[in-house]
Design an enzyme around this catalytic site. Structure first.
Site, PDB file in Angstrom:
ATOM      1  N   ARG A  39       0.886  -1.211   0.093  1.00 44.65           N
ATOM      2  CA  ARG A  39       0.000   0.034   0.056  1.00 44.65           C
ATOM      3  C   ARG A  39       1.048   1.223   0.018  1.00 44.65           C
ATOM      4  O   ARG A  39       1.987   1.151   0.283  1.00 44.65           O
ATOM      5  CB  ARG A  39      -0.889  -0.049   1.151  1.00 44.65           C
ATOM      6  CG  ARG A  39      -0.270   0.003   2.501  1.00 44.65           C
ATOM      7  CD  ARG A  39      -1.315  -0.365   3.811  1.00 44.65           C
ATOM      8  NE  ARG A  39      -0.789  -0.712   4.788  1.00 44.65           N
ATOM      9  CZ  ARG A  39      -1.472  -1.337   5.744  1.00 44.65           C
ATOM     10  NH1 ARG A  39      -2.840  -1.140   5.735  1.00 44.65           N
ATOM     11  NH2 ARG A  39      -0.860  -1.796   6.745  1.00 44.65           N
ATOM     12  N   GLU A  53      -3.153   5.953   4.355  1.00 47.94           N
ATOM     13  CA  GLU A  53      -2.729   4.884   3.490  1.00 47.94           C
ATOM     14  C   GLU A  53      -3.845   4.634   2.262  1.00 47.94           C
ATOM     15  O   GLU A  53      -4.974   4.917   2.768  1.00 47.94           O
ATOM     16  CB  GLU A  53      -2.612   3.509   4.079  1.00 47.94           C
ATOM     17  CG  GLU A  53      -1.276   3.618   5.119  1.00 47.94           C
ATOM     18  CD  GLU A  53      -1.356   2.571   6.130  1.00 47.94           C
ATOM     19  OE1 GLU A  53      -0.188   2.033   6.535  1.00 47.94           O
ATOM     20  OE2 GLU A  53      -2.423   1.951   6.696  1.00 47.94           O
ATOM     21  N   THR A 107      -8.619   6.183  16.393  1.00 45.04           N
ATOM     22  CA  THR A 107      -7.375   5.685  15.839  1.00 45.04           C
ATOM     23  C   THR A 107      -7.484   5.438  14.327  1.00 45.04           C
ATOM     24  O   THR A 107      -6.824   5.897  13.636  1.00 45.04           O
ATOM     25  CB  THR A 107      -6.653   4.791  16.730  1.00 45.04           C
ATOM     26  OG1 THR A 107      -6.484   5.135  18.183  1.00 45.04           O
ATOM     27  CG2 THR A 107      -5.450   4.314  15.966  1.00 45.04           C
ATOM     28  N   GLN A 163     -10.731  -2.083  18.252  1.00 50.09           N
ATOM     29  CA  GLN A 163     -10.907  -3.299  17.573  1.00 50.09           C
ATOM     30  C   GLN A 163     -11.153  -4.524  18.423  1.00 50.09           C
ATOM     31  O   GLN A 163     -11.105  -5.759  17.861  1.00 50.09           O
ATOM     32  CB  GLN A 163      -9.516  -3.646  16.904  1.00 50.09           C
ATOM     33  CG  GLN A 163      -8.653  -2.692  15.897  1.00 50.09           C
ATOM     34  CD  GLN A 163      -9.655  -2.217  14.953  1.00 50.09           C
ATOM     35  OE1 GLN A 163     -10.078  -3.129  14.095  1.00 50.09           O
ATOM     36  NE2 GLN A 163      -9.787  -0.837  14.510  1.00 50.09           N
ATOM     37  N   ASP A 167      -4.817  -3.710  29.138  1.00 51.85           N
ATOM     38  CA  ASP A 167      -4.711  -2.388  28.324  1.00 51.85           C
ATOM     39  C   ASP A 167      -3.862  -1.408  29.401  1.00 51.85           C
ATOM     40  O   ASP A 167      -4.638  -1.642  30.746  1.00 51.85           O
ATOM     41  CB  ASP A 167      -5.815  -1.808  27.895  1.00 51.85           C
ATOM     42  CG  ASP A 167      -5.823  -0.854  27.257  1.00 51.85           C
ATOM     43  OD1 ASP A 167      -5.152   0.059  27.287  1.00 51.85           O
ATOM     44  OD2 ASP A 167      -6.329  -0.838  25.816  1.00 51.85           O
ATOM     45  N   VAL A 202      -1.548  -7.749  15.820  1.00 47.60           N
ATOM     46  CA  VAL A 202      -2.396  -6.839  14.865  1.00 47.60           C
ATOM     47  C   VAL A 202      -1.916  -5.477  14.970  1.00 47.60           C
ATOM     48  O   VAL A 202      -2.095  -4.705  13.885  1.00 47.60           O
ATOM     49  CB  VAL A 202      -3.873  -7.158  15.240  1.00 47.60           C
ATOM     50  CG1 VAL A 202      -4.824  -6.297  14.453  1.00 47.60           C
ATOM     51  CG2 VAL A 202      -4.274  -8.575  15.404  1.00 47.60           C
ATOM     52  N   GLY A 203      -1.486  -5.097  15.999  1.00 45.08           N
ATOM     53  CA  GLY A 203      -1.114  -3.372  16.164  1.00 45.08           C
ATOM     54  C   GLY A 203       0.056  -2.944  15.437  1.00 45.08           C
ATOM     55  O   GLY A 203       0.092  -1.743  15.173  1.00 45.08           O
ATOM     56  N   ASP A 238       1.698  -2.069  12.449  1.00 44.51           N
ATOM     57  CA  ASP A 238       1.710  -2.173  11.156  1.00 44.51           C
ATOM     58  C   ASP A 238       1.989  -0.964  10.303  1.00 44.51           C
ATOM     59  O   ASP A 238       1.425  -0.640   9.473  1.00 44.51           O
ATOM     60  CB  ASP A 238      -0.037  -2.301  11.011  1.00 44.51           C
ATOM     61  CG  ASP A 238      -0.849  -0.990  11.654  1.00 44.51           C
ATOM     62  OD1 ASP A 238      -0.061  -0.210  12.493  1.00 44.51           O
ATOM     63  OD2 ASP A 238      -2.104  -1.049  11.636  1.00 44.51           O
ATOM     64  N   LYS A 268       6.413   0.958  13.937  1.00 42.69           N
ATOM     65  CA  LYS A 268       5.467   0.920  14.873  1.00 42.69           C
ATOM     66  C   LYS A 268       5.273  -0.728  14.942  1.00 42.69           C
ATOM     67  O   LYS A 268       4.477  -1.286  14.183  1.00 42.69           O
ATOM     68  CB  LYS A 268       4.167   1.371  14.275  1.00 42.69           C
ATOM     69  CG  LYS A 268       2.724   1.302  14.801  1.00 42.69           C
ATOM     70  CD  LYS A 268       1.894   2.157  14.445  1.00 42.69           C
ATOM     71  CE  LYS A 268       0.354   1.649  15.203  1.00 42.69           C
ATOM     72  NZ  LYS A 268      -0.322   0.859  14.482  1.00 42.69           N
ATOM     73  N   SER A 293      -0.033  -9.858  11.389  1.00 38.33           N
ATOM     74  CA  SER A 293      -0.884  -9.169  10.559  1.00 38.33           C
ATOM     75  C   SER A 293      -0.553  -7.601  10.460  1.00 38.33           C
ATOM     76  O   SER A 293      -0.340  -6.810  11.177  1.00 38.33           O
ATOM     77  CB  SER A 293      -2.499  -9.169  11.283  1.00 38.33           C
ATOM     78  OG  SER A 293      -3.228  -8.269  10.793  1.00 38.33           O
TER      79      SER A 293
HETATM   80  P1  NAD Z   1      -7.343   2.107  19.830  1.00 37.86           P
HETATM   81  O1  NAD Z   1      -6.585   3.501  19.872  1.00 37.86           O
HETATM   82  O2  NAD Z   1      -8.901   2.161  19.908  1.00 37.86           O
HETATM   83  O3  NAD Z   1      -6.874   1.094  20.743  1.00 37.86           O
HETATM   84  C1  NAD Z   1      -5.674   0.843  21.085  1.00 37.86           C
HETATM   85  C2  NAD Z   1      -5.577   0.620  22.659  1.00 37.86           C
HETATM   86  O4  NAD Z   1      -4.312   0.017  22.931  1.00 37.86           O
HETATM   87  C3  NAD Z   1      -5.888   1.612  23.568  1.00 37.86           C
HETATM   88  O5  NAD Z   1      -6.859   1.305  24.491  1.00 37.86           O
HETATM   89  C4  NAD Z   1      -4.422   1.901  24.324  1.00 37.86           C
HETATM   90  O6  NAD Z   1      -4.746   1.943  25.693  1.00 37.86           O
HETATM   91  C5  NAD Z   1      -3.794   0.266  24.330  1.00 37.86           C
HETATM   92  N1  NAD Z   1      -2.499   0.322  24.423  1.00 37.86           N
HETATM   93  C6  NAD Z   1      -1.672   1.206  24.020  1.00 37.86           C
HETATM   94  N2  NAD Z   1      -0.031   1.018  24.347  1.00 37.86           N
HETATM   95  C7  NAD Z   1      -0.517  -0.100  25.076  1.00 37.86           C
HETATM   96  C8  NAD Z   1       0.407  -0.964  25.921  1.00 37.86           C
HETATM   97  N3  NAD Z   1       1.689  -0.540  25.801  1.00 37.86           N
HETATM   98  N4  NAD Z   1      -0.074  -2.091  26.591  1.00 37.86           N
HETATM   99  C9  NAD Z   1      -1.131  -2.218  26.528  1.00 37.86           C
HETATM  100  N5  NAD Z   1      -2.056  -1.603  25.837  1.00 37.86           N
HETATM  101  C10 NAD Z   1      -1.871  -0.532  25.119  1.00 37.86           C
HETATM  102  O7  NAD Z   1      -7.141   1.456  18.631  1.00 37.86           O
HETATM  103  P2  NAD Z   1      -7.618   0.356  17.599  1.00 37.86           P
HETATM  104  O8  NAD Z   1      -8.652   0.758  16.450  1.00 37.86           O
HETATM  105  O9  NAD Z   1      -8.443  -0.723  18.472  1.00 37.86           O
HETATM  106  O10 NAD Z   1      -6.449  -0.401  16.638  1.00 37.86           O
HETATM  107  C11 NAD Z   1      -5.353  -0.933  17.503  1.00 37.86           C
HETATM  108  C12 NAD Z   1      -4.316  -1.340  16.569  1.00 37.86           C
HETATM  109  O11 NAD Z   1      -4.377  -2.018  15.599  1.00 37.86           O
HETATM  110  C13 NAD Z   1      -3.535   0.295  15.789  1.00 37.86           C
HETATM  111  O12 NAD Z   1      -2.244   0.163  16.112  1.00 37.86           O
HETATM  112  C14 NAD Z   1      -4.176  -0.039  14.389  1.00 37.86           C
HETATM  113  O13 NAD Z   1      -3.389   0.659  13.551  1.00 37.86           O
HETATM  114  C15 NAD Z   1      -4.011  -1.617  14.352  1.00 37.86           C
HETATM  115  N6  NAD Z   1      -4.972  -1.976  13.289  1.00 37.86           N
HETATM  116  C16 NAD Z   1      -4.225  -3.193  12.328  1.00 37.86           C
HETATM  117  C17 NAD Z   1      -4.971  -3.638  11.342  1.00 37.86           C
HETATM  118  C18 NAD Z   1      -4.629  -4.918  10.652  1.00 37.86           C
HETATM  119  O14 NAD Z   1      -5.108  -5.172   9.861  1.00 37.86           O
HETATM  120  N7  NAD Z   1      -3.497  -5.593  10.978  1.00 37.86           N
HETATM  121  C19 NAD Z   1      -6.404  -3.158  11.322  1.00 37.86           C
HETATM  122  C20 NAD Z   1      -6.934  -2.167  11.961  1.00 37.86           C
HETATM  123  C21 NAD Z   1      -6.071  -1.627  13.176  1.00 37.86           C
END
Ligand code: NAD
Length: 352
Positions: A45, A56, A84, A140, A161, A227-228, A230, A234, A297
């Site tokens: 992407r 993106e 987010t 998520q 969390d 998942v996070g 990405d 990061k 992922s």
């Molecule tokens: P969000 O901001 O709603 O939730 C993220 C949570 O992570 C928050 O509650 C935060 O307090 C917590 N967090 C941060 N640092 C932490 C740590 N060190 N320990 C424990 N918890 C911690 O975001 P979201 O929409 O739930 O997205 C989460 C992640 O998933 C993002 O990084 C996003 O980019 C990624 N994502 C990936 C895909 C994929 O296909 N791989 C798809 C969607 C989102």
């Protein structure tokens, strides 16, 4: 009129089927598309980075249909009361280039990401997996919990969390769902949540090389659903986890994952298996109950292509108002575009 599926319509469609069934059906669509991997014109992407986030564009085509998704990732947004991750996308017909569907993809991204995670875990985790740690309890997280309960048979969820409010929100939402036989435990640390879990899902948001999971937390036989992490810079996993001799790493599309995934931390020749190889039967992720498997992922355009096509079909098949949007001019004479500007001509607006 171009079909339009907005947030309200997605709510209605998911409400009609239930989120578990929606994600099960979507997982089947995604799996079928990974099964015809060679049919797709694929690319990593296009990402525009800023100090606080990324925007993106994710295009893909199978020669008959084309899709793209616009998606952002801004971990600091929640402090401003914003999501987010938000997204929208288009499904178009290659033969004419005309868009068929404009859709919200914020809810849909959460659904497709969890569908993809569960799909991968079904081929990678130990079949007797019943306990999952869920680290990161934001937007998520419910989707991941529902999909793993439904598709993997997870019966114990261990949550953590850094924001206790996010965990309380997830607990409340899960309690309201009446998920059969599910025990939910809030933990005081990632280490406590991960200890003894069969599957560990990390879905945190932080724009840095975070170390959510350290090598010392990993136990034999675990499946990690990362998942996070990405984006470049990061990530969520300590590099040593990847380097364990018994870790087997599966990615969606290697050229993109090597830029964005956990595997950005290791050299470009580090062995990874593409998910399509599992579907085609050319590779096996887990060869023993003791191996550690990682689904690294990042989210690939094919999953959004499947989701947009599924939404389009569902929108047509399910009762309720089918929205349309006047995105493309409809002309009696396609060479008379200027005719649209002639005074007195009524242009159709978004239909109810
Ligand atoms: P969000 O901001 O709603 O939730 C993220 C949570 O992570 C928050 O509650 C935060 O307090 C917590 N967090 C941060 N640092 C932490 C740590 N060190 N320990 C424990 N918890 C911690 O975001 P979201 O929409 O739930 O997205 C989460 C992640 O998933 C993002 O990084 C996003 O980019 C990624 N994502 C990936 C895909 C994929 O296909 N791989 C798809 C969607 C989102």
């Amino acid at each position: 009129m171009v079909d339009y599926v907005g947030v309200e319509r997605v709510r209605e469609l998911v409400g009609r089927l239930g989120p578990a069934r929606f994600m099960r059906e979507l997982a089947a669509e995604i799996e079928a598309d990974f099964g015809r991997w060679e049919s797709f014109d694929k690319s990593a992407r296009h990402a525009v980075h800023s100090p606080v986030g990324v925007i993106e564009l994710m295009p893909i085509s199978d020669g008959r249909l084309y899709s793209f998704k616009y998606v952002n990732g801004h971990p600091s947004n929640t402090a401003e009361g914003l999501l987010t991750v938000t997204a929208f996308g288009v499904l178009a017909e290659v033969a004419t280039g005309y868009p068929l569907l404009l859709a919200e993809l914020t809810l849909t991204t959460a659904l497709r990401t969890a569908a993809m995670s569960a799909l991968a875990a079904r081929r990678m985790a130990r079949p007797d997996s019943r306990c999952m740690a869920l680290i990161g309890n934001g937007a998520q997280s419910e989707f991941q919990a529902i999909a793993f309960h439904d598709q993997l048979g997870i019966r114990e969820l261990r949550l953590f969390d850094v924001d206790a409010g996010a965990t309380a929100k997830l607990q409340r939402n899960l309690a309201g769902m009446d998920l059969e036989g599910l025990t939910v435990i809030a933990c005081r640390s990632t280490a406590e949540a991960v200890s003894g879990a069969d599957i560990v899902t990390t879905v945190t948001a932080d724009k840095r090389n975070a170390t959510i999971l350290t090598a010392g937390m990993i136990e034999a036989g675990m499946h990690l659903n990362g998942v996070g992490g990405d984006c470049p810079g990061k990530t969520e996993l300590e590099r040593e986890i990847l380097l364990r001799p018994d870790t087997r790493v599966v990615v969606e599309y290697a050229p993109q994952s090597r830029i964005e995934g956990e595997v950005q931390q290791v050299p470009a020749d580090f062995p990874v298996i593409e998910f399509s190889e599992l579907v085609a039967g050319r590779a096996t992720a887990r060869r023993s109950d003791a191996e550690v498997t990682l689904f690294d992922s990042v989210g690939f355009a094919l999953e959004d292509f499947s989701a947009l096509r599924y939404l389009h079909r569902l929108n047509g098949a399910q009762p309720g108002p089918r929205g349309g949007i006047d995105l493309i001019p409809e002309l009696a004479n396609p060479k008379d575009l200027y005719g649209l500007l002639r005074p007195g001509l009524a242009v159709r607006k978004v239909a109810a």
